[in-house]
Enzyme design. Structure first.
Site, mmCIF file in Angstrom:
data_model
loop_
_atom_site.group_PDB
_atom_site.id
_atom_site.type_symbol
_atom_site.label_atom_id
_atom_site.label_comp_id
_atom_site.label_asym_id
_atom_site.label_seq_id
_atom_site.Cartn_x
_atom_site.Cartn_y
_atom_site.Cartn_z
ATOM 1 N N LYS A 71 74.131 33.063 79.452
ATOM 2 C CA LYS A 71 74.205 31.644 79.812
ATOM 3 C C LYS A 71 75.183 30.832 78.947
ATOM 4 O O LYS A 71 75.722 29.832 79.403
ATOM 5 C CB LYS A 71 72.810 31.011 79.711
ATOM 6 N N ASN A 92 73.794 28.010 84.198
ATOM 7 C CA ASN A 92 72.991 28.986 84.954
ATOM 8 C C ASN A 92 73.514 29.177 86.380
ATOM 9 O O ASN A 92 72.992 30.001 87.116
ATOM 10 C CB ASN A 92 71.510 28.587 84.985
ATOM 11 N N ASP A 108 68.905 23.710 85.430
ATOM 12 C CA ASP A 108 67.544 23.866 84.895
ATOM 13 C C ASP A 108 66.839 22.515 84.719
ATOM 14 O O ASP A 108 65.654 22.379 85.034
ATOM 15 C CB ASP A 108 67.570 24.592 83.539
ATOM 16 N N GLY A 134 58.857 23.611 71.378
ATOM 17 C CA GLY A 134 59.969 24.558 71.519
ATOM 18 C C GLY A 134 61.318 23.861 71.493
ATOM 19 O O GLY A 134 61.429 22.702 71.914
ATOM 20 N N ARG A 159 58.717 26.000 65.967
ATOM 21 C CA ARG A 159 58.369 26.851 64.825
ATOM 22 C C ARG A 159 59.480 26.784 63.774
ATOM 23 O O ARG A 159 59.227 26.568 62.594
ATOM 24 C CB ARG A 159 58.168 28.297 65.307
ATOM 25 N N LEU A 223 56.615 25.829 81.088
ATOM 26 C CA LEU A 223 57.749 26.513 81.721
ATOM 27 C C LEU A 223 57.436 27.974 82.005
ATOM 28 O O LEU A 223 58.067 28.603 82.850
ATOM 29 C CB LEU A 223 58.999 26.408 80.826
HETATM 30 P P1 NAP Z 1 64.787 30.756 73.797
HETATM 31 O O1 NAP Z 1 66.053 29.981 73.750
HETATM 32 O O2 NAP Z 1 64.743 32.145 73.309
HETATM 33 O O3 NAP Z 1 63.672 29.884 72.989
HETATM 34 C C1 NAP Z 1 62.385 30.422 72.753
HETATM 35 C C2 NAP Z 1 61.491 29.317 72.179
HETATM 36 O O4 NAP Z 1 60.168 29.874 71.986
HETATM 37 C C3 NAP Z 1 61.948 28.815 70.808
HETATM 38 O O5 NAP Z 1 61.585 27.461 70.672
HETATM 39 C C4 NAP Z 1 61.127 29.706 69.853
HETATM 40 O O6 NAP Z 1 60.942 29.159 68.579
HETATM 41 C C5 NAP Z 1 59.816 29.751 70.592
HETATM 42 N N1 NAP Z 1 59.013 30.901 70.159
HETATM 43 C C6 NAP Z 1 59.197 32.201 70.492
HETATM 44 N N2 NAP Z 1 58.267 32.975 69.879
HETATM 45 C C7 NAP Z 1 57.493 32.126 69.136
HETATM 46 C C8 NAP Z 1 56.360 32.320 68.290
HETATM 47 N N3 NAP Z 1 55.844 33.528 68.070
HETATM 48 N N4 NAP Z 1 55.797 31.217 67.706
HETATM 49 C C9 NAP Z 1 56.318 29.983 67.932
HETATM 50 N N5 NAP Z 1 57.392 29.737 68.728
HETATM 51 C C10 NAP Z 1 57.963 30.806 69.327
HETATM 52 O O7 NAP Z 1 64.211 30.815 75.287
HETATM 53 P P2 NAP Z 1 64.387 29.733 76.459
HETATM 54 O O8 NAP Z 1 65.523 30.125 77.313
HETATM 55 O O9 NAP Z 1 64.351 28.367 75.862
HETATM 56 O O10 NAP Z 1 63.059 30.005 77.324
HETATM 57 C C11 NAP Z 1 61.773 29.665 76.829
HETATM 58 C C12 NAP Z 1 60.710 29.963 77.857
HETATM 59 O O11 NAP Z 1 60.914 29.153 79.020
HETATM 60 C C13 NAP Z 1 60.703 31.405 78.344
HETATM 61 O O12 NAP Z 1 59.369 31.814 78.503
HETATM 62 C C14 NAP Z 1 61.392 31.354 79.707
HETATM 63 O O13 NAP Z 1 60.944 32.364 80.589
HETATM 64 C C15 NAP Z 1 60.917 29.972 80.183
HETATM 65 N N6 NAP Z 1 61.826 29.384 81.179
HETATM 66 C C16 NAP Z 1 61.306 29.102 82.401
HETATM 67 C C17 NAP Z 1 62.113 28.518 83.361
HETATM 68 C C18 NAP Z 1 61.520 28.199 84.713
HETATM 69 O O14 NAP Z 1 62.282 28.064 85.672
HETATM 70 N N7 NAP Z 1 60.216 28.047 84.815
HETATM 71 C C19 NAP Z 1 63.469 28.223 83.077
HETATM 72 C C20 NAP Z 1 63.964 28.524 81.807
HETATM 73 C C21 NAP Z 1 63.128 29.101 80.847
HETATM 74 P P3 NAP Z 1 61.947 29.541 67.370
HETATM 75 O O15 NAP Z 1 63.144 28.656 67.541
HETATM 76 O O16 NAP Z 1 61.172 29.267 66.150
HETATM 77 O O17 NAP Z 1 62.273 31.002 67.522
#
Ligand code: NAP
Length: 278
Positions: A71, A92, A108, A134, A159, A223
């Site tokens: 992305k 995206n 998004d 997050g 976190r 999400l």
């Molecule tokens: P990302 O950039 O990898 O960010 C992950 C987030 O989760 C960060 O804030 C991270 O915190 C936090 N996290 C992960 N493990 C953790 C833990 N053990 N304890 C506390 N915080 C934790 O991912 P993203 O693209 O933002 O996506 C995040 C979520 O949204 C995913 O589940 C994805 O599938 C979902 N999503 C859904 C849609 C939809 O259409 N519904 C669209 C986009 C994304 P740190 O910064 O501390 O690592």
């Protein structure tokens, strides 16, 4: 010799890609609207990404969705990038223009907001602060759409605090950062609570932020859509809150792309949800 029109092709590029629900979704719409077209999942490595993107238009592709881990990288490859994709720092959706240029956008935030409006029509953006858990890529899209919609204040906790501070710098003084251990306190006054972390997803740890302070008037959305009803949403439901699951965001973010590629604005309805869940 008469020439038949070329059948438009689209798809999704990521690595891995087998889990993606986008092919079921776009194929459902193609079939529903009787459009001759195809939507194909493609597992492409970062090394091959640019070559593939430059070749696809010559094969009849009108555009592609882009997912993890490409992305951010596609922003460097695209010839034109929308302001909102620049603000979010990721794209995206790509549109292959007739003049050969690759146009990159991010839908998004649009998908998030449309899902929220559909699932919680009573939610008024100006009614109070939004608490966001997050600070990853999805949080950027969510925050930009909420600020644009008129939310007065974003209460943000992650976190890794420094990632939240980076977002505060990017989005300005309407964003207030809280330590992760304080996340439970910041939700007390929120009109909206959004989980943008991957916590609560199947195979990931549970979200452990205390939700005792949640008021029944707070709208709560996650999400994460696998499972559809996360523990956070179940707790919020028990507290009397209106809840909105994450699947609708995935469906709504696909609408502008499908319309640009295939020339028809698709409906997000029960049949669309069923198709994505199949
Ligand atoms: P990302 O950039 O990898 O960010 C992950 C987030 O989760 C960060 O804030 C991270 O915190 C936090 N996290 C992960 N493990 C953790 C833990 N053990 N304890 C506390 N915080 C934790 O991912 P993203 O693209 O933002 O996506 C995040 C979520 O949204 C995913 O589940 C994805 O599938 C979902 N999503 C859904 C849609 C939809 O259409 N519904 C669209 C986009 C994304 P740190 O910064 O501390 O690592």
């Amino acid at each position: 010799m008469s020439q038949l029109p070329r059948i438009p092709l689209a798809g999704v590029i990521g690595s891995p890609i087998a889990h993606s629900k986008s092919p079921q979704l776009h194929r459902h719409w193609l079939k529903t609207y009787g459009i001759l077209g195809h939507y194909i999942p493609m597992d492409i490595s970062t090394d091959n990404l640019e070559t593939v993107l430059r070749t696809l238009p010559t094969m009849g592709f009108v555009g592609v969705n882009i997912t993890i881990p490409h992305k951010e990288k596609v922003m460097e490859i695209a010839d034109l990038v929308t302001d909102r994709a620049i603000l979010i720092g990721a794209a995206n959706t790509l549109i292959f223009r007739k003049d050969g240029k690759i146009h990159a956008d991010n839908t998004d935030g649009y998908g998030f907001l449309e899902n929220l409006k559909a699932g919680a029509p009573q939610w008024d953006p100006s009614s109070g602060p939004a608490a966001i858990l997050g600070a990853g890529g999805a949080a950027r899209a969510v925050i930009s759409s909420l600020l644009e919609a008129g939310v007065p204040e974003i209460l943000l906790s992650n976190r890794t605090r420094v990632r939240a501070e980076v977002l505060q710098k990017a989005f300005g003084s309407r964003v207030q950062v809280f330590d992760w251990v304080q996340a439970g306190n910041m939700i007390d006054d929120a009109a909206l609570l959004v989980n943008t972390t991957s916590l609560g997803m199947i195979g990931k740890p549970e979200l452990r932020v205390p939700l005792d302070g949640l008021r029944a008037s707070t709208v709560v959305t996650d999400l994460v859509y696998a499972p559809l009803k996360t523990r956070m949403l179940a707790t919020a439901e028990d507290a009397g809150c209106v809840t909105v699951d994450g699947l609708g965001m995935l469906l709504h973010q696909a609408v502008p792309a499908f319309e640009r590629w295939f020339g028809r604005r698709p409906e997000v309805d029960r049949a669309t949800r069923a198709a994505a869940l199949r």
